[in-house]
Write a protein that holds these residues in place. Structure first.
Motif, short mmCIF file in Angstrom:
data_model
loop_
_atom_site.label_atom_id
_atom_site.label_comp_id
_atom_site.label_asym_id
_atom_site.label_seq_id
_atom_site.Cartn_x
_atom_site.Cartn_y
_atom_site.Cartn_z
N HIS A 17 109.76 0.75 3.95
CA HIS A 17 108.90 1.92 4.19
C HIS A 17 107.62 1.83 3.37
O HIS A 17 106.53 2.17 3.86
CB HIS A 17 109.66 3.20 3.85
N PRO A 21 104.26 1.80 5.89
CA PRO A 21 104.40 3.26 5.95
C PRO A 21 104.09 3.86 7.32
O PRO A 21 104.47 5.00 7.57
CB PRO A 21 103.39 3.74 4.89
N ASN A 22 103.43 3.13 8.18
CA ASN A 22 103.09 3.66 9.50
C ASN A 22 104.18 3.44 10.54
O ASN A 22 104.04 3.88 11.68
CB ASN A 22 101.78 3.03 10.00
N ILE A 23 105.25 2.77 10.16
CA ILE A 23 106.38 2.56 11.07
C ILE A 23 107.41 3.65 10.82
O ILE A 23 107.92 3.80 9.70
CB ILE A 23 107.00 1.17 10.86
N SER A 24 107.71 4.42 11.84
CA SER A 24 108.70 5.49 11.70
C SER A 24 110.11 4.91 11.79
O SER A 24 110.35 3.91 12.48
CB SER A 24 108.50 6.55 12.78
N LEU A 25 111.03 5.54 11.10
CA LEU A 25 112.42 5.09 11.05
C LEU A 25 113.34 6.18 11.57
O LEU A 25 113.18 7.35 11.22
CB LEU A 25 112.82 4.73 9.61
N SER A 26 114.29 5.80 12.38
CA SER A 26 115.34 6.71 12.83
C SER A 26 116.68 6.02 12.59
O SER A 26 116.81 4.81 12.80
CB SER A 26 115.20 7.03 14.33
#
Length: 213
Positions: A17, A21-26
């Motif tokens: 992250h 930081p611009n990659i979203s995580l689910s």
């Protein structure tokens, strides 16, 4: 198994992250059959789990993440409770209490896989529980024994009513569970390559990284 927050897994996610930081995580928590189905249909990009399952999923690529020591948890008064170390073969004939989360098939139980592969026996399972707390309570009541990754134990504590004993191989080195990152070979999500860049490949795994590009 519950207790991943004690395993070092959050540190790996935090590093990813911070670097992207611009990659979203689910996150999705499920049994491995469901997770592998999600990898296949593209609804999930990566799965984190123990390596024994990968033997039944050759269509997936994988990369070693880390190892974690394994301990046998016995009850005081058990004939093996005073031993400093144990081998899997020492546990043959014992009554096992294992983690069996909802939806996990018997063949996905890591206890069955590693007892057979490393000790040469199929464990006699007398109880299946969904929560570690209940499992440890049953062990303390002398209803059976269990095996757990070391990281899961500090989370719930070890009381005077439990006797943890490290498991070792025949050469005396620690028995471990290997955690791996798995992904579908055809996955073209560019975020996947960035995540895998944080996982240092072991010798012989470079080809698998090329498959992911």
């Amino acid at each position: 198994i519950r207790g991943y927050e004690q395993s070092g897994f959050p540190e790996f996610i935090r590093r990813f992250h911070e670097s992207c930081p611009n990659i979203s995580l689910s996150f999705l928590r499920d049994n491995m059959s469901a997770l592998y189905t999600a990898l296949e249909d593209g609804s999930c990009d990566v799965a984190f789990n123990m390596s024994p399952y990968l033997q039944s999923a050759p269509q997936l690529r994988h990369r070693f993440l880390k190892s974690c020591p394994i301990i046998a948890v016995l009850y005081p008064g058990h004939p093996l409770a005073e031993r400093k170390t144990l081998r899997y073969r020492d546990l043959k004939g014992e009554d096992f209490i294992i983690m069996q989360p909802e939806g996990r098939a018997d063949e996905e139980a890591e206890e069955v896989v590693i007892c057979f592969n490393r000790g040469g026996f199929v464990p006699r399972i007398v109880h299946r529980e969904r929560e570690v707390q209940t499992l440890l309570l049953m062990v303390s009541a002398a209803l059976g024994i269990t095996i757990l990754p070391e990281y899961a134990v500090p989370r719930f504590g070890i009381s005077a009513s439990l006797a943890p004993v490290p498991l070792v191989r025949e050469d005396g080195s620690a028995e471990t569970l290997n955690f791996e990152v798995s992904w579908k070979r055809e996955n073209t999500n560019p975020a996947l390559e960035k995540l895998l860049a944080l996982v240092k490949p072991k010798e012989g795994e470079e080809e698998e990284m090329r498959y992911a590009k």
